[in-house]
Design an enzyme around this catalytic site. Structure first.
Site, PDB file in Angstrom:
ATOM      1  CB  ALA A  14      -0.927  -0.011   1.220  1.00  0.00           C
ATOM      2  N   GLY A  15       2.078   1.143  -0.561  1.00  0.00           N
ATOM      3  CA  GLY A  15       2.920   2.326  -0.727  1.00  0.00           C
ATOM      4  C   GLY A  15       2.388   3.181  -1.872  1.00  0.00           C
ATOM      5  CE  LYS A 168      14.197   2.702 -12.964  1.00  0.00           C
ATOM      6  NZ  LYS A 168      13.518   3.568 -12.038  1.00  0.00           N
ATOM      7  CD  GLU A 258      13.891  -1.799  -3.983  1.00  0.00           C
ATOM      8  OE1 GLU A 258      14.969  -2.342  -3.668  1.00  0.00           O
ATOM      9  OE2 GLU A 258      12.787  -2.134  -3.502  1.00  0.00           O
TER      10      GLU A 258
END
Length: 315
Positions: A14-15, A168, A258
């Site tokens: 639920a981000g 990326k 990330e």
């Protein structure tokens, strides 16, 4: 909005990204339930009769949540969609590989593209890619999320689409450094272009198709992430260039960058397979505090001069 082809969609996470995707599916008239590990609803209740299960959780939670889902009844017809960008440190697996190993008989679709969740929340136009080895599964997911403000393309190269969105993030850290040091447009254009070459080189080693990286999930996502202060990975590089430590930067960041974890895992894999990754290598040394942003730049500029392409071997 009523929808005769309404699907039951379970969103895990639920981000900002999970919420944005939930809103897109709900606006198309689908029945959407969202699960968060801090929410009221149990995973079992959210997954009940779900035709599509979409995972938008951060990389570190993927294997644990996949194991929890595996312990519950899931139809072999259910399509899994992964919208997580990253690599698992222990195994160097991608999220789709984790889901596919947990559910070998189910279709797994990768969703990735130049999709900054804040802009999608604001209902600004965007495009993305859904990729699977099973075309009908990608098509079903395309129909659930496509709208006049969110254009969804299908692609038959899930590995390439997934790696584009993952790799990326490392280049975006370098782009943030470039802007933070105020090196100018020429420098950044050079960096991003050579970054794309590096992404293609790594992707080819992992069996991805070159042309996928020139599409939305490769070049598209690279452009969005390398040019937007909304990108967390870009922010990491930008703030490191301003003299902050990695710990300081990450403690003030909303959500997960990330690229920090991906960079470390990527270096491990590149060394094992002998893949030249000069930009990733300098980002890795910078994140470890071994060099300054300026030294990282100098290393890249002073590399041996070489041809841009080797035409005879297709690179």
């Amino acid at each position: 909005m009523t929808n005769d082809n309404s699907q039951s969609v379970a969103i895990l996470g639920a981000g900002a990204w999970g919420t944005a995707l939930a809103n897109l599916a709900a606006a198309n008239g689908h029945q959407v339930r969202v699960w968060s590990r801090w929410g009221e609803e149990t995973l079992e209740a959210v997954l009940e009769d779900a035709q599509i299960i979409l995972s938008a959780i951060s990389m570190k939670g993927v294997r644990d949540v996949a194991a929890q889902v595996k312990s519950l009844p899931v139809s072999p017809e259910t399509i899994f969609v992964t919208a997580t960008k990253g690599l698992e440190p222990e195994t160097t697996c991608t999220p789709s590989q984790i889901w596919q190993s947990a559910f070998p008989d189910n279709a797994v679709v990768v969703l990735s593209g130049p999709n900054l969740s804040k802009e999608i929340e604001m209902e600004l136009p965007a495009a993305t890619v859904v990729a699977s080895n099973i075309f009908t599964a990608a098509q079903a997911v395309q129909l659930v999320f496509s709208s006049n403000r969110f254009r969804v393309y299908t692609n038959p190269d899930p590995v390439g689409v997934e790696l584009g969105g993952t790799l990326k993030n490392v280049i975006a850290i370098a782009a943030g450094v470039c802007d933070g040091l105020q090196l100018g447009t020429n420098a950044k254009a050079g960096l991003v272009t050579r970054g794309l070459t590096e992404m293609v080189r790594i992707g080819n080693f992992w069996g991805a198709k070159t042309e996928t990286f020139y599409g939305l999930s490769g070049l598209g996502d690279l452009l969005a992430t390398c040019n937007s202060p909304l990108s967390r990975n870009y922010q990491v590089g930008y703030q490191l260039a301003a003299g902050k430590t990695l710990e300081e930067v990450l403690s003030h960041l909303q959500g997960t960058a990330e690229g920090v974890n991906t960079c470390r895992v990527l270096m491990q894999r590149a060394r094992q397979q002998n893949i030249p990754v000069p930009i990733t290598e300098q980002v890795d040394r910078l994140l470890q505090g071994k060099i300054t942003p300026q030294q990282a730049l100098d290393e890249l500029m002073l590399r041996d001069i070489k041809p841009e392409y080797h035409f005879e071997d297709g690179n």
